[in-house]
Design a protein around this motif. Sequence first.
Motif, PDB file in Angstrom:
ATOM      1  N   TYR A 191      -0.226  10.246  -5.316  1.00  0.00           N
ATOM      2  CA  TYR A 191      -0.901  10.324  -4.009  1.00  0.00           C
ATOM      3  C   TYR A 191       0.087  10.577  -2.885  1.00  0.00           C
ATOM      4  CZ  TYR A 191      -3.676   8.686  -0.016  1.00  0.00           C
ATOM      5  OH  TYR A 191      -4.314   8.572   1.186  1.00  0.00           O
ATOM      6  N   THR A 192       1.185   9.868  -2.897  1.00  0.00           N
ATOM      7  CA  THR A 192       2.233  10.084  -1.894  1.00  0.00           C
ATOM      8  C   THR A 192       3.536   9.525  -2.427  1.00  0.00           C
ATOM      9  OG1 THR A 192       2.809   9.834   0.445  1.00  0.00           O
ATOM     10  CG2 THR A 192       1.901   7.899  -0.654  1.00  0.00           C
ATOM     11  N   THR A 193       4.630   9.930  -1.817  1.00  0.00           N
ATOM     12  CA  THR A 193       5.939   9.432  -2.224  1.00  0.00           C
ATOM     13  C   THR A 193       6.891   9.535  -1.056  1.00  0.00           C
ATOM     14  OG1 THR A 193       7.675   9.585  -3.915  1.00  0.00           O
ATOM     15  CG2 THR A 193       6.793  11.665  -3.043  1.00  0.00           C
ATOM     16  N   GLY A 239       2.918  -0.725  -4.401  1.00  0.00           N
ATOM     17  CA  GLY A 239       2.100  -0.014  -3.431  1.00  0.00           C
ATOM     18  C   GLY A 239       1.090   0.881  -4.130  1.00  0.00           C
ATOM     19  N   PHE A 286       5.790   2.567  -5.919  1.00  0.00           N
ATOM     20  CA  PHE A 286       4.578   3.294  -5.536  1.00  0.00           C
ATOM     21  C   PHE A 286       3.853   3.715  -6.806  1.00  0.00           C
ATOM     22  CE2 PHE A 286       7.002   3.351  -1.697  1.00  0.00           C
ATOM     23  CZ  PHE A 286       6.037   3.299  -0.704  1.00  0.00           C
ATOM     24  N   THR A 332       0.836  -1.205   0.000  1.00  0.00           N
ATOM     25  CA  THR A 332       0.000   0.000   0.000  1.00  0.00           C
ATOM     26  C   THR A 332       0.868   1.251   0.000  1.00  0.00           C
ATOM     27  OG1 THR A 332      -1.576   1.314   1.314  1.00  0.00           O
ATOM     28  CG2 THR A 332      -0.164  -0.190   2.537  1.00  0.00           C
ATOM     29  N   SER A 333       0.395   2.289  -0.651  1.00  0.00           N
ATOM     30  CA  SER A 333       1.103   3.567  -0.634  1.00  0.00           C
ATOM     31  C   SER A 333       1.036   4.243   0.729  1.00  0.00           C
ATOM     32  CB  SER A 333       0.527   4.503  -1.704  1.00  0.00           C
ATOM     33  OG  SER A 333       0.988   4.127  -2.979  1.00  0.00           O
ATOM     34  N   ASN A 389       0.552   5.296  -7.713  1.00  0.00           N
ATOM     35  CA  ASN A 389      -0.572   5.914  -7.019  1.00  0.00           C
ATOM     36  C   ASN A 389      -1.013   7.250  -7.600  1.00  0.00           C
ATOM     37  OD1 ASN A 389       1.363   7.774  -6.139  1.00  0.00           O
ATOM     38  ND2 ASN A 389       1.747   6.644  -4.234  1.00  0.00           N
ATOM     39  N   THR A 416      -6.876   5.284  -7.448  1.00  0.00           N
ATOM     40  CA  THR A 416      -6.203   4.267  -8.245  1.00  0.00           C
ATOM     41  C   THR A 416      -7.230   3.234  -8.703  1.00  0.00           C
ATOM     42  OG1 THR A 416      -4.129   4.531  -7.037  1.00  0.00           O
ATOM     43  CG2 THR A 416      -4.447   2.452  -8.191  1.00  0.00           C
ATOM     44  N   GLY A 462      -2.129   3.394  -4.661  1.00  0.00           N
ATOM     45  CA  GLY A 462      -2.849   4.377  -3.869  1.00  0.00           C
ATOM     46  C   GLY A 462      -4.212   3.812  -3.493  1.00  0.00           C
TER      47      GLY A 462
END
Length: 251
Positions: free
Chosen positions: A248-250, A187, A243, A145-146, A245, A218, A189
Amino acid sequence: MTTANLNGKVALVAGGAKNLGGLISRDFASDGAKVVVHYNSAGTESDANNTVQAIADMGGEAIAIQGDLTKAANVTALFEQAKDHFGGIDIAVNTVGKVLRKPMIETSEAEFDLMLAVNAKSAYFFLKEAGLHLNDNGKIITIVTSLLAAFTDGYSTYAGGKAPVEHFTRAAAKEFSARGISVNNIGPGPMDTPFFYGEETPERVAYHKSQGMGNQLTHIEDIAPIVKFLASDGRWITGQTIFANGGYTTR
């Protein structure tokens, strides 16, 4: 980059009956792989059978095998049955996971134990059995998961349960490398599946969408091609968490 060609390969997809796992199973089959569709319980048996039938309808070959992978003996049995049926396994994909959004102060011991069993323990023994049973130059891919790169509340047992898988993966990548076996994580999002919506409010869904490219969650169609790439042309990638996503995040 060449087009994925999995002719003659055997792929085992844990949680391969529906949603992302079902799409991966069908995609592998469309590229020529024989597929083992794992499902957890009677509740997803019909989905597994539908996926097997869809693969048969496209001229492919697949079987469905049930097992609760929180028990190590069942993971062993899954790989042994798959190997006995098809003669070998080349690709092992683990999409198994359980989501819980709950404050730590409200989380029971039973919930903690279940979340860690589904998200960490089953992943560990999946990697172990893949290392024992995969053919040389095999591919192992785990869906994480992210949230592993997020600073947020509520997901202590979900993100926390998935976090050890990165360490398991790095160890497995080193330990299996002499046989040419790659081991990686993806991972995603927040995914547009029933697993996500059951844990979120409409307001939080809107927030999660706002953090992704194009104001979107996603989709399983965003992830399946990356799985296929790691199972074919992406052989030189190992020990990594990708990742995927939409920003979404990093880390």
